[in-house]
Structure formats: C-alpha cells, structure tokens
Design a protein around this motif. Structure first.
Motif, mmCIF file in Angstrom:
data_model
loop_
_atom_site.group_PDB
_atom_site.id
_atom_site.type_symbol
_atom_site.label_atom_id
_atom_site.label_comp_id
_atom_site.label_asym_id
_atom_site.label_seq_id
_atom_site.Cartn_x
_atom_site.Cartn_y
_atom_site.Cartn_z
ATOM 1 N N ALA A 86 0.815 -1.211 0.000
ATOM 2 C CA ALA A 86 0.000 0.000 0.000
ATOM 3 C C ALA A 86 0.850 1.263 0.000
ATOM 4 C CB ALA A 86 -0.931 0.001 1.209
ATOM 5 N N ALA A 87 1.987 1.225 0.718
ATOM 6 C CA ALA A 87 2.779 2.441 0.914
ATOM 7 C C ALA A 87 3.855 2.635 -0.141
ATOM 8 C CB ALA A 87 3.415 2.422 2.297
ATOM 9 N N ASP A 88 4.553 1.575 -0.523
ATOM 10 C CA ASP A 88 5.691 1.707 -1.441
ATOM 11 C C ASP A 88 5.936 0.387 -2.157
ATOM 12 O OD1 ASP A 88 7.898 2.540 -2.804
ATOM 13 O OD2 ASP A 88 9.209 2.745 -1.066
ATOM 14 N N PRO A 89 5.081 0.025 -3.106
ATOM 15 C CA PRO A 89 5.212 -1.281 -3.762
ATOM 16 C C PRO A 89 6.506 -1.452 -4.541
ATOM 17 C CG PRO A 89 3.604 0.101 -4.895
ATOM 18 C CD PRO A 89 3.933 0.799 -3.614
ATOM 19 N N ASP A 90 7.153 -0.372 -4.952
ATOM 20 C CA ASP A 90 8.391 -0.492 -5.719
ATOM 21 C C ASP A 90 9.585 -0.890 -4.860
ATOM 22 O OD1 ASP A 90 7.116 0.186 -8.066
ATOM 23 O OD2 ASP A 90 7.549 2.323 -7.869
ATOM 24 N N ALA A 91 9.432 -0.843 -3.533
ATOM 25 C CA ALA A 91 10.533 -1.201 -2.644
ATOM 26 C C ALA A 91 10.582 -2.694 -2.363
ATOM 27 C CB ALA A 91 10.424 -0.434 -1.332
ATOM 28 N N MET A 92 9.663 -3.448 -2.933
ATOM 29 C CA MET A 92 9.600 -4.880 -2.672
ATOM 30 C C MET A 92 9.185 -5.625 -3.927
ATOM 31 S SD MET A 92 7.032 -6.968 -0.110
ATOM 32 C CE MET A 92 5.619 -6.626 -1.181
ATOM 33 N N LEU A 140 14.334 -3.921 -1.752
ATOM 34 C CA LEU A 140 15.297 -3.030 -2.372
ATOM 35 C C LEU A 140 15.543 -1.841 -1.445
ATOM 36 C CD1 LEU A 140 12.936 -3.916 -4.753
ATOM 37 C CD2 LEU A 140 14.971 -3.413 -6.095
ATOM 38 N N VAL A 141 16.807 -1.464 -1.296
ATOM 39 C CA VAL A 141 17.161 -0.390 -0.371
ATOM 40 C C VAL A 141 17.654 0.805 -1.182
ATOM 41 C CG1 VAL A 141 18.456 0.237 1.692
ATOM 42 C CG2 VAL A 141 17.853 -2.174 1.275
ATOM 43 N N VAL A 151 20.299 -5.191 -2.295
ATOM 44 C CA VAL A 151 18.940 -5.690 -2.104
ATOM 45 C C VAL A 151 19.034 -6.909 -1.196
ATOM 46 C CG1 VAL A 151 18.146 -4.873 -4.356
ATOM 47 C CG2 VAL A 151 18.971 -7.217 -4.120
ATOM 48 N N GLY A 152 17.985 -7.131 -0.423
ATOM 49 C CA GLY A 152 17.937 -8.290 0.447
ATOM 50 C C GLY A 152 17.003 -9.348 -0.105
ATOM 51 N N LEU A 153 17.469 -10.585 -0.130
ATOM 52 C CA LEU A 153 16.636 -11.711 -0.553
ATOM 53 C C LEU A 153 16.116 -12.416 0.688
ATOM 54 C CD1 LEU A 153 18.713 -13.309 -3.475
ATOM 55 C CD2 LEU A 153 17.136 -11.355 -3.516
ATOM 56 N N TRP A 154 14.795 -12.623 0.736
ATOM 57 C CA TRP A 154 14.171 -13.215 1.906
ATOM 58 C C TRP A 154 13.191 -14.298 1.470
ATOM 59 C CZ3 TRP A 154 16.504 -11.455 6.166
ATOM 60 C CH2 TRP A 154 17.133 -10.217 6.098
ATOM 61 N N ARG A 188 15.157 -12.967 -9.103
ATOM 62 C CA ARG A 188 15.256 -11.717 -8.349
ATOM 63 C C ARG A 188 16.546 -10.974 -8.685
ATOM 64 N NH1 ARG A 188 14.297 -14.064 -2.489
ATOM 65 N NH2 ARG A 188 15.170 -15.904 -3.527
ATOM 66 N N ALA A 189 17.616 -11.700 -8.934
ATOM 67 C CA ALA A 189 18.880 -11.052 -9.283
ATOM 68 C C ALA A 189 18.766 -10.274 -10.588
ATOM 69 C CB ALA A 189 19.987 -12.100 -9.403
ATOM 70 N N ARG A 190 18.066 -10.844 -11.556
ATOM 71 C CA ARG A 190 17.907 -10.146 -12.831
ATOM 72 C C ARG A 190 17.089 -8.858 -12.663
ATOM 73 N NH1 ARG A 190 18.067 -15.638 -14.805
ATOM 74 N NH2 ARG A 190 15.828 -15.955 -14.444
ATOM 75 N N ILE A 191 16.068 -8.914 -11.818
ATOM 76 C CA ILE A 191 15.272 -7.712 -11.554
ATOM 77 C C ILE A 191 16.136 -6.658 -10.861
ATOM 78 C CG2 ILE A 191 13.333 -6.777 -10.236
ATOM 79 C CD1 ILE A 191 11.923 -9.465 -10.634
ATOM 80 N N ALA A 192 16.915 -7.081 -9.870
ATOM 81 C CA ALA A 192 17.772 -6.137 -9.141
ATOM 82 C C ALA A 192 18.781 -5.489 -10.071
ATOM 83 C CB ALA A 192 18.478 -6.860 -7.994
ATOM 84 N N ALA A 193 19.396 -6.278 -10.936
ATOM 85 C CA ALA A 193 20.381 -5.734 -11.867
ATOM 86 C C ALA A 193 19.739 -4.716 -12.808
ATOM 87 C CB ALA A 193 21.026 -6.864 -12.660
#
Length: 261
Positions: free
Chosen positions: A160-166, A185-186, A192-195, A216-221
């Motif tokens: 709800a608050a910041d969907p682009d951060a996750m 994502l920070v 970025v942290g993988l959980w 997830r790595a490809r998205i982070a890159a």
C-alpha cells in the motif's frame, strides 16, 4: 571488492545508515546504537552498535527500557564481528533468547552463476494484491512451519505504501503454490535483500530455490543494484556458495519479550 570491504560497506549502508524498512517505522541513532521502532506488527530491534566492554551493559539496559516503554518485543540482530566479543553472552544474561544463527552472505550480481531455470510446468506470479499476499503467506507457513500473520500485515502495508521497494513472487505448478520468495530493495545503496525462498517439501531438490534467486537477481540488476544479501540457513548456504555468494559473518537474532501485566 575484498570480503572485508564488502562487509564494511554492508555495515555502513544497511546498519549504521539504516532507513526504516516499512511504513510506520522510524530509525533512531542514540549514542553508539542504531535501532528501529515500529508499530505492533512492524519489526522492532537493534540494527547496529559500536559498543565497548565498558559501556555494553548500560547500552543493553537502555534498549530494554526504550522498547519496554513502547510495549513491544524486540530483536537485537547480532553479528559475529560485532564488539565486544562477548556481547551475545551479555544479551543472554540480560534476558534475551538466542534464535538459530544464520550466515550473512553477499553476492555481486555480475559475478554470480545465474543460469537457472524453473522446472517444467512451473510459472512465477508477482504478488501485487491481497490475494497474492495470501498465497505467499500460505506457502511461507507450509515451508517453514511458522505463523505468517505478522508478515502478512507487513506485506500488505508495504504494497500500500511503497510497492516499488519490494518484489514478491509465488511459483505455481498449475494451481498449486510450490514456492515463494521476496526481495527488499534499499534505495540509495547498492544492496537488495533476498528473503523467504520457501519451497514445499514435495518440490525441493528441483532447482526452485536457485531459479528464484536468479529471477530476483535479474530484476535487481535491471534496477541498477549491485549486491544481493541473504541471511542464509544451513540448508541454503551451500546452494548460495555454489552460485558465487560469499559468507561474510554469522548473524544471530537475540529476542527480548517484554513482560506484560
């Protein structure tokens, strides 16, 4: 970069200069302690300390008093390279309970082996709404055997608050949810942290964990991040090492339960 350089950057960017990890949370820097205070279903805890033997016990009592005043249980996230060397023993003596230790692992995306594919018939669906969160939590509870109530609330708050951060995804085989994982994502850092990374027992050993790391790595890159960070369990550590992640420290959550009348 050398291991010590990466660890120093991790400490600086994600611990000493930490930013709140969700809506309703705030980070405070009090003396040589960095802590996050949040609402009842947010994460409350100590992120970093620069303590010495002379001041450690007093600082521990200060944190207990601060979180007790809020009425929140909290976590002291201790790393094996933190000082003083006996900080874990001091926390235990003060009433904290140590949870199972994990290995802090960091991988530089460009140096990782990301040649991983989903098993045949499995597809990934991104979590974008409450229905997706419910699928994610169902998988988390199945894989880890833990109650996902608080995590569900946190994920809904984040969406709800910041969907682009996750980024959170579930893996489906037909209509069956077989795995799930998320990424935090920070902004302003290369990390970025993988959980998560939980997989149902019947689907383990088929490459789902590796495929979700690669996804997830490809998205982070693509978003300009350089490093992936994982608190790895004994089960996931060897997989991550084969992909190119480096073990940098051991992290142990010390939990303090506030006494309530």
């Amino acid at each position: 970069m050398e291991k010590n350089e990466i660890l120093a950057r991790y400490d600086r960017d994600l611990r000493q200069n930490a930013v709140p990890d969700g809506p309703g949370a705030r980070v405070e820097r009090v003396g040589e302690v960095v802590r996050q205070l949040a609402d009842a279903h947010g994460w409350n805890g100590v992120l970093w300390t620069g303590l010495d033997e002379a001041g450690a016990d007093a600082a521990i009592q200060e944190q207990i008093a601060a979180f007790t005043a809020l009425g929140h249980d909290f976590e002291w996230k201790l790393y094996s390279h933190d000082r003083p060397a006996d900080l874990g023993d001091r926390l235990t003596a003060a009433g904290f309970r140590a949870e199972p230790a994990e290995t802090l692992m960091i991988g530089e995306i460009d140096r990782l082996d990301l040649d991983a594919r989903l098993p045949e018939g499995v597809r990934l669906v991104e979590v974008v709404d409450e229905a997706g969160v419910d699928l994610f939590i169902e998988m988390h509870e199945t894989a880890f055997g833990t109650d996902g109530t608080l995590m569900r609330l946190r994920l809904l708050d984040q969406l709800a608050a910041d969907p682009d951060a996750m980024v959170a995804v579930v893996a489906l085989a037909g209509t069956e949810t077989v795995s799930a994982a998320r990424m935090e994502l920070v902004p302003g850092t290369p990390f970025v942290g993988l959980w998560g990374g939980g997989t149902s027992e019947a689907w383990r050993g088929r490459g789902l964990y590796r495929a979700l790391v690669a996804h997830r790595a490809r998205i982070a890159a693509a978003r300009g991040y350089r490093y992936l960070q994982v608190d790895a369990s004994p089960m996931s550590r060897p997989i991550l090492e084969r992909l190119g992640f480096l073990p940098l420290s051991i992290t142990t959550p010390y939990l303090y339960e506030v006494k309530r009348s």
